[in-house]
Design a protein around this motif. Structure first.
Motif, mmCIF file in Angstrom:
data_model
loop_
_atom_site.group_PDB
_atom_site.id
_atom_site.type_symbol
_atom_site.label_atom_id
_atom_site.label_comp_id
_atom_site.label_asym_id
_atom_site.label_seq_id
_atom_site.Cartn_x
_atom_site.Cartn_y
_atom_site.Cartn_z
ATOM 1 N N SER A 126 1.384 -5.439 -0.114
ATOM 2 C CA SER A 126 1.831 -4.989 -1.438
ATOM 3 C C SER A 126 3.122 -4.172 -1.320
ATOM 4 N N ALA A 127 3.271 -3.399 -0.257
ATOM 5 C CA ALA A 127 4.530 -2.658 -0.048
ATOM 6 C C ALA A 127 5.674 -3.627 0.221
ATOM 7 N N MET A 128 5.414 -4.666 0.994
ATOM 8 C CA MET A 128 6.469 -5.645 1.262
ATOM 9 C C MET A 128 6.806 -6.440 0.005
ATOM 10 N N LEU A 129 5.806 -6.743 -0.817
ATOM 11 C CA LEU A 129 6.062 -7.449 -2.072
ATOM 12 C C LEU A 129 6.895 -6.579 -3.009
ATOM 13 N N GLN A 130 6.598 -5.292 -3.057
ATOM 14 C CA GLN A 130 7.386 -4.392 -3.879
ATOM 15 C C GLN A 130 8.832 -4.343 -3.397
ATOM 16 N N ASN A 131 9.033 -4.326 -2.075
ATOM 17 C CA ASN A 131 10.400 -4.361 -1.540
ATOM 18 C C ASN A 131 11.109 -5.649 -1.936
ATOM 19 N N ALA A 132 10.393 -6.770 -1.840
ATOM 20 C CA ALA A 132 11.019 -8.054 -2.161
ATOM 21 C C ALA A 132 11.357 -8.133 -3.650
ATOM 22 N N PRO A 156 12.445 -6.862 2.885
ATOM 23 C CA PRO A 156 11.007 -6.551 2.857
ATOM 24 C C PRO A 156 10.489 -5.850 4.106
ATOM 25 N N MET A 157 10.939 -6.265 5.291
ATOM 26 C CA MET A 157 10.378 -5.693 6.520
ATOM 27 C C MET A 157 11.047 -4.370 6.917
ATOM 28 N N LYS A 158 12.335 -4.216 6.595
ATOM 29 C CA LYS A 158 13.082 -3.080 7.120
ATOM 30 C C LYS A 158 13.056 -1.857 6.218
ATOM 31 N N SER A 159 13.017 -2.040 4.918
ATOM 32 C CA SER A 159 13.140 -0.865 4.045
ATOM 33 C C SER A 159 11.758 -0.359 3.638
ATOM 34 N N ARG A 171 6.579 3.752 3.275
ATOM 35 C CA ARG A 171 5.707 3.277 2.197
ATOM 36 C C ARG A 171 4.752 2.205 2.705
ATOM 37 N N GLN A 172 5.241 1.357 3.604
ATOM 38 C CA GLN A 172 4.370 0.340 4.193
ATOM 39 C C GLN A 172 3.233 0.993 4.974
ATOM 40 N N ALA A 206 -0.720 0.842 3.833
ATOM 41 C CA ALA A 206 -1.657 0.269 4.800
ATOM 42 C C ALA A 206 -2.741 1.282 5.153
ATOM 43 N N SER A 207 -2.371 2.563 5.293
ATOM 44 C CA SER A 207 -3.354 3.612 5.603
ATOM 45 C C SER A 207 -4.320 3.822 4.449
ATOM 46 N N ILE A 208 -3.809 3.797 3.224
ATOM 47 C CA ILE A 208 -4.673 3.952 2.052
ATOM 48 C C ILE A 208 -5.655 2.784 1.973
ATOM 49 N N GLY A 209 -5.169 1.573 2.202
ATOM 50 C CA GLY A 209 -6.052 0.410 2.198
ATOM 51 C C GLY A 209 -7.108 0.503 3.281
#
Length: 109
Positions: free
Chosen positions: A30-36, A42-45, A49-50, A54-57
């Motif tokens: 979901s963090a990568m989708l938000q970046n996209a 998607p992978m670098k920024s 947040r990623q 991931a920790s919250i999930g």
């Protein structure tokens, strides 16, 4: 929605479990989708947040597993109590051999 005190008697689930892994991956995606969607790489920024999502999930998945274990333990306890109280409904049947179950085999040539 907390678990009752009788759930504390159960052993804790493992840190790595099915729900934690799936929800951790969903948080990361979901963090990568938000970046996209915001037109960022998607992978670098937003690596912070990623990691956060991931920790919250992972945390939510751990507690979902705790609730799942408690629910199944409660159902097992109730089912075993019912079987103990009504043994006549669960009497052992006579054991049949495999030959009594299967029809005789006659090959056709």
């Amino acid at each position: 929605m907390g678990l009752p005190d009788e759930a504390k008697a159960l052993p804790p689930p493992g840190i790595i479990n099915r729900n934690s892994v799936w929800l951790g991956v969903i948080g990361w995606c979901s963090a990568m989708l938000q970046n996209a969607l915001n037109r960022r790489p998607p992978m670098k920024s937003g690596v912070h947040r990623q990691a956060l999502l991931a920790s919250i999930g992972w945390f939510i998945g751990y507690h979902v597993t705790k609730h799942e274990n408690y629910t199944y333990a409660r159902l097992d306890r109730d089912m075993n109590a019912y079987v103990r109280l009504h043994p006549e409904d669960f009497s052992d049947k006579e054991k049949k051999t495999f030959a009594e179950i299967v029809e005789p085999f006659h090959p056709i040539r």
